[in-house]
Scaffold this active site. Structure first.
Site, mmCIF file in Angstrom:
data_model
loop_
_atom_site.group_PDB
_atom_site.id
_atom_site.type_symbol
_atom_site.label_atom_id
_atom_site.label_comp_id
_atom_site.label_asym_id
_atom_site.label_seq_id
_atom_site.Cartn_x
_atom_site.Cartn_y
_atom_site.Cartn_z
ATOM 1 N N HIS A 68 2.667 3.388 -8.912
ATOM 2 C CA HIS A 68 2.456 1.970 -9.242
ATOM 3 C C HIS A 68 3.637 1.432 -10.048
ATOM 4 C CE1 HIS A 68 -1.439 2.392 -7.557
ATOM 5 N NE2 HIS A 68 -1.981 3.071 -8.546
ATOM 6 N N LEU A 103 10.891 -20.606 -4.385
ATOM 7 C CA LEU A 103 9.845 -19.744 -3.829
ATOM 8 C C LEU A 103 8.548 -19.861 -4.624
ATOM 9 C CD1 LEU A 103 9.124 -17.152 -2.000
ATOM 10 C CD2 LEU A 103 9.697 -15.844 -4.057
ATOM 11 N N ASP A 108 0.830 -1.210 0.000
ATOM 12 C CA ASP A 108 0.000 0.000 0.000
ATOM 13 C C ASP A 108 0.865 1.262 0.000
ATOM 14 O OD1 ASP A 108 -2.358 1.394 -0.028
ATOM 15 O OD2 ASP A 108 -2.734 1.220 2.124
HETATM 16 C C1 IPE Z 1 -5.384 -2.705 -0.388
HETATM 17 O O1 IPE Z 1 -5.063 -1.366 -0.515
HETATM 18 C C2 IPE Z 1 -5.336 -3.369 -1.716
HETATM 19 C C3 IPE Z 1 -4.016 -3.561 -2.288
HETATM 20 C C4 IPE Z 1 -2.874 -3.256 -1.721
HETATM 21 C C5 IPE Z 1 -3.982 -4.169 -3.596
HETATM 22 P P1 IPE Z 1 -6.192 -0.229 -0.691
HETATM 23 O O2 IPE Z 1 -5.470 1.031 -0.849
HETATM 24 O O3 IPE Z 1 -7.120 -0.630 -1.774
HETATM 25 O O4 IPE Z 1 -6.965 -0.305 0.689
HETATM 26 P P2 IPE Z 1 -7.864 0.766 1.413
HETATM 27 O O5 IPE Z 1 -8.857 1.269 0.418
HETATM 28 O O6 IPE Z 1 -6.971 1.856 1.892
HETATM 29 O O7 IPE Z 1 -8.491 0.034 2.564
HETATM 30 C C1 IPE Z 2 -1.337 0.292 -3.414
HETATM 31 O O1 IPE Z 2 -1.159 1.664 -3.422
HETATM 32 C C2 IPE Z 2 -1.573 -0.285 -4.787
HETATM 33 C C3 IPE Z 2 -2.976 -0.699 -5.025
HETATM 34 C C4 IPE Z 2 -3.933 -0.674 -4.144
HETATM 35 C C5 IPE Z 2 -3.291 -1.162 -6.355
HETATM 36 P P1 IPE Z 2 -2.407 2.660 -3.472
HETATM 37 O O2 IPE Z 2 -2.767 2.908 -4.892
HETATM 38 O O3 IPE Z 2 -3.522 2.162 -2.632
HETATM 39 O O4 IPE Z 2 -1.766 3.957 -2.836
HETATM 40 P P2 IPE Z 2 -2.433 4.921 -1.771
HETATM 41 O O5 IPE Z 2 -2.900 4.063 -0.637
HETATM 42 O O6 IPE Z 2 -3.574 5.614 -2.462
HETATM 43 O O7 IPE Z 2 -1.331 5.842 -1.374
HETATM 44 MG MG MG Z 3 -4.034 2.372 -0.693
#
Ligand code: IPE
Ligand code: IPE
Ligand code: MG
Length: 257
Positions: free
Chosen positions: A48, A142, A31
């Site tokens: 990303h 792995l 995240d």
């Molecule tokens: C969880 O992150 C999903 C992934 C890392 C793929 P999100 O960014 O979607 O989660 P929330 O919305 O903060 O709970």
């Molecule tokens: C995690 O990073 C990747 C996915 C959920 C696909 P985010 O895109 O959720 O990044 P934040 O949480 O908005 O910073």
């Molecule tokens: Mg996120």
């Protein structure tokens, strides 16, 4: 079990032994890509893109540490609610990752598994995911589990449907539905439960990740955003895991406890 503090182990001739108790299965909620990008004045998708570099680094480090299973939460069943361009970019990024990295993963003896719902991903991506699994099926190093279009509740619903269908077909008695029967119908069948779940970016929630499987996982939260999660951060989480006292509802097995 002989335990040696990681710092003491690393001090021996400058060798890099890593933590004394290595989890078999580490699952990571990657995240913070968007916030990392925003902080650099970049569009979210650059976060990303950079996150894929962290994936490569993390896979390498997991192999080095002798971790057997690494699950990476890459796209949740709830992430479809993001702007269309971001969703399209994330689907494209997975395609690109498989195209570019599959041969290298295969030569590193990595077995790829994909969990999550395939429906809605499109033919091209599904074919690539199938290819990744088929190519690496007999690898013994792995296991890299890619959780894509994954949501634990969705996974449990699909398992419940499979159980109901087996009962309706007369293949299974209701009384035979037990924890093993449910686990065998989850996408993670034959993958051991995660010992350690790591979430980056400071959020302290599971966001619908492995709700069944993480029943007794140790949880480690790191404030660092995913693009900046490096080997040192990974080792910190592993050290924290090694220091935990897992009890599974029983009593401590630690000497003198
Ligand atoms: C969880 O992150 C999903 C992934 C890392 C793929 P999100 O960014 O979607 O989660 P929330 O919305 O903060 O709970
Ligand atoms: C995690 O990073 C990747 C996915 C959920 C696909 P985010 O895109 O959720 O990044 P934040 O949480 O908005 O910073
Ligand atoms: Mg996120």
């Amino acid at each position: 079990m002989t335990r040696m503090p990681g710092a003491a182990a690393a001090a021996i001739a400058g060798a890099d032994f890593g933590p004394a108790v290595v989890p078999c299965h580490v699952a990571i909620i990657m995240d913070g890509n968007g916030r990392w990008a925003n902080a650099q004045g970049l569009p979210r998708i650059e976060g990303h893109r950079q996150g894929v570099e962290t994936v490569r680094r993390t896979v390498r480090h997991a192999r080095k540490r002798g971790i057997r299973f690494l699950t990476l939460f890459s796209f949740s069943s709830e992430n479809w609610s993001r702007p269309k361009e971001e969703v399209t970019f994330l689907l494209g990024l997975l395609k690109m990752f498989i195209r570019r990295d599959l041969a290298e993963l295969d030569s590193a003896n990595v077995r790829v598994r994909v969990v999550g719902e395939r429906e809605g991903l499109g033919e091209e991506l599904c074919a690539l995911l199938d290819e990744a699994e088929a190519t690496t099926r007999s690898n013994t190093g792995l296991t890299l589990v890619i959780a894509f279009n994954y949501g634990a509740r969705n996974e449990i619903v699909r398992a419940a449907r499979a159980l109901a269908a087996a009962v309706a077909a007369g293949e299974l008695a209701i009384g035979d539905i037990d924890e093993a029967a449910i686990a065998a119908r989850l996408d993670t069948a034959e993958i051991p439960d995660p010992d350690l779940v790591i979430r980056t970016s400071g959020e302290m929630r599971l966001s619908n990740f492995l709700l069944w499987q993480a029943a007794y996982s140790e949880l480690v939260f790191d404030a660092v955003h995913w693009p900046e999660f490096d080997d040192a951060a990974f080792d910190r989480a592993l050290e924290e895991f090694a220091a935990r006292d897992r009890r599974f509802g029983g009593l401590s097995v630690r000497a003198g406890a």
